[in-house]
Motif scaffolding. Sequence first.
Motif, PDB file in Angstrom:
ATOM      1  N   GLY A  11       0.860 -33.099   9.385  1.00 49.51           N
ATOM      2  CA  GLY A  11       2.093 -32.398   8.854  1.00 49.51           C
ATOM      3  C   GLY A  11       1.989 -31.039   9.917  1.00 49.51           C
ATOM      4  O   GLY A  11       2.907 -30.650  10.169  1.00 49.51           O
ATOM      5  N   PHE A  12       0.696 -30.571   9.979  1.00 47.55           N
ATOM      6  CA  PHE A  12       0.708 -29.422  10.923  1.00 47.55           C
ATOM      7  C   PHE A  12       1.157 -29.695  12.429  1.00 47.55           C
ATOM      8  O   PHE A  12       1.843 -28.657  12.983  1.00 47.55           O
ATOM      9  CB  PHE A  12      -0.666 -28.720  10.800  1.00 47.55           C
ATOM     10  CG  PHE A  12      -0.886 -27.759  11.600  1.00 47.55           C
ATOM     11  CD1 PHE A  12      -0.460 -26.375  11.019  1.00 47.55           C
ATOM     12  CD2 PHE A  12      -1.591 -27.812  12.941  1.00 47.55           C
ATOM     13  CE1 PHE A  12      -0.657 -25.097  12.107  1.00 47.55           C
ATOM     14  CE2 PHE A  12      -1.770 -26.485  13.617  1.00 47.55           C
ATOM     15  CZ  PHE A  12      -1.482 -25.317  13.195  1.00 47.55           C
ATOM     16  N   CYS A  13       0.599 -30.609  13.169  1.00 51.80           N
ATOM     17  CA  CYS A  13       0.870 -30.992  14.242  1.00 51.80           C
ATOM     18  C   CYS A  13       2.351 -31.235  14.397  1.00 51.80           C
ATOM     19  O   CYS A  13       3.008 -30.859  15.252  1.00 51.80           O
ATOM     20  CB  CYS A  13       0.085 -32.210  14.711  1.00 51.80           C
ATOM     21  SG  CYS A  13      -1.497 -31.967  14.778  1.00 51.80           S
ATOM     22  N   THR A  14       3.188 -31.990  13.526  1.00 46.92           N
ATOM     23  CA  THR A  14       4.473 -32.402  13.529  1.00 46.92           C
ATOM     24  C   THR A  14       5.183 -30.969  13.465  1.00 46.92           C
ATOM     25  O   THR A  14       6.382 -30.650  14.140  1.00 46.92           O
ATOM     26  CB  THR A  14       4.887 -33.296  12.274  1.00 46.92           C
ATOM     27  OG1 THR A  14       4.024 -34.396  12.593  1.00 46.92           O
ATOM     28  CG2 THR A  14       6.312 -33.448  12.300  1.00 46.92           C
ATOM     29  N   THR A  15       4.739 -30.373  12.671  1.00 49.71           N
ATOM     30  CA  THR A  15       5.393 -28.659  12.580  1.00 49.71           C
ATOM     31  C   THR A  15       5.431 -28.159  13.790  1.00 49.71           C
ATOM     32  O   THR A  15       6.384 -27.361  14.439  1.00 49.71           O
ATOM     33  CB  THR A  15       4.900 -28.006  11.351  1.00 49.71           C
ATOM     34  OG1 THR A  15       4.924 -28.580  10.175  1.00 49.71           O
ATOM     35  CG2 THR A  15       5.536 -26.536  11.407  1.00 49.71           C
ATOM     36  N   CYS A  16       4.451 -27.966  14.569  1.00 50.65           N
ATOM     37  CA  CYS A  16       4.228 -27.377  15.669  1.00 50.65           C
ATOM     38  C   CYS A  16       5.032 -28.095  16.820  1.00 50.65           C
ATOM     39  O   CYS A  16       5.816 -27.302  17.721  1.00 50.65           O
ATOM     40  CB  CYS A  16       2.798 -27.561  16.406  1.00 50.65           C
ATOM     41  SG  CYS A  16       1.645 -26.397  15.231  1.00 50.65           S
ATOM     42  N   ARG A  18       7.882 -29.552  16.267  1.00 51.14           N
ATOM     43  CA  ARG A  18       9.209 -29.279  15.960  1.00 51.14           C
ATOM     44  C   ARG A  18       9.556 -27.849  16.375  1.00 51.14           C
ATOM     45  O   ARG A  18      10.589 -27.690  16.957  1.00 51.14           O
ATOM     46  CB  ARG A  18       9.703 -29.397  14.470  1.00 51.14           C
ATOM     47  CG  ARG A  18       9.505 -30.869  13.903  1.00 51.14           C
ATOM     48  CD  ARG A  18      10.153 -31.996  14.613  1.00 51.14           C
ATOM     49  NE  ARG A  18       9.847 -33.103  14.105  1.00 51.14           N
ATOM     50  CZ  ARG A  18       9.362 -33.906  15.022  1.00 51.14           C
ATOM     51  NH1 ARG A  18       9.448 -33.982  16.381  1.00 51.14           N
ATOM     52  NH2 ARG A  18       9.167 -35.147  14.521  1.00 51.14           N
ATOM     53  N   PHE A  19       8.652 -27.118  16.296  1.00 50.22           N
ATOM     54  CA  PHE A  19       8.961 -25.640  17.104  1.00 50.22           C
ATOM     55  C   PHE A  19       8.701 -25.918  18.631  1.00 50.22           C
ATOM     56  O   PHE A  19      10.028 -25.351  19.127  1.00 50.22           O
ATOM     57  CB  PHE A  19       7.674 -24.744  16.620  1.00 50.22           C
ATOM     58  CG  PHE A  19       7.604 -23.364  17.192  1.00 50.22           C
ATOM     59  CD1 PHE A  19       8.461 -22.357  16.648  1.00 50.22           C
ATOM     60  CD2 PHE A  19       7.429 -23.338  18.626  1.00 50.22           C
ATOM     61  CE1 PHE A  19       8.636 -21.198  17.276  1.00 50.22           C
ATOM     62  CE2 PHE A  19       7.298 -21.902  19.279  1.00 50.22           C
ATOM     63  CZ  PHE A  19       7.928 -20.848  18.521  1.00 50.22           C
ATOM     64  N   GLY A 110       1.479 -26.924   6.111  1.00 50.68           N
ATOM     65  CA  GLY A 110       2.099 -28.077   6.633  1.00 50.68           C
ATOM     66  C   GLY A 110       0.969 -29.164   6.757  1.00 50.68           C
ATOM     67  O   GLY A 110       1.458 -30.413   6.989  1.00 50.68           O
ATOM     68  N   CYS A 115      -4.091 -34.786   7.873  1.00 52.74           N
ATOM     69  CA  CYS A 115      -4.497 -34.084   8.988  1.00 52.74           C
ATOM     70  C   CYS A 115      -5.874 -33.829   9.677  1.00 52.74           C
ATOM     71  O   CYS A 115      -6.298 -33.580  10.585  1.00 52.74           O
ATOM     72  CB  CYS A 115      -3.764 -32.842   9.043  1.00 52.74           C
ATOM     73  SG  CYS A 115      -2.104 -32.881   8.275  1.00 52.74           S
TER      74      CYS A 115
END
Length: 134
Positions: A11-16, A18-19, A110, A115
């Motif tokens: 989730g953290f990687c996916t959030t990054c 998306r940024f 996230g 993760c």
Amino acid sequence: MATLVFDGDCGFCTTCVRFVERRMRTRARIVAWQFADLARLGTTSERARHELLWIEGDRTYGGAQAVAELLIDAGPPWSPLGRALRVPPLRWAAHALYRLVADNRHRLPGGTPACAARPARRDRLTPGPARKSG
């Protein structure tokens, strides 16, 4: 064309990512390693699980250097930071910070247990089943 390979289960990687897609102009194709043809890209699932990858032609950059290549590719205002991350001592600091974040991404906003790049420390210290001597 460059390819940015990330962990789609994180989730953290996916959030990054998306940024990056919303805020940066990159020509790279962005793909989760779980859906990438890693053999065609010249890498392995082990490496893709371990770090973000920037693959361009026959060159592969991992971790902080993948971030640096992404920033350079994105152009101003990002590119000066990307260039700076290539030069020691900032390169060394970026590597250390990247590993700290990557190893703890499951604890960040996230992030989820999926993760975790490696087992939690307490899991590594838990003794295994007793061995019988023979």
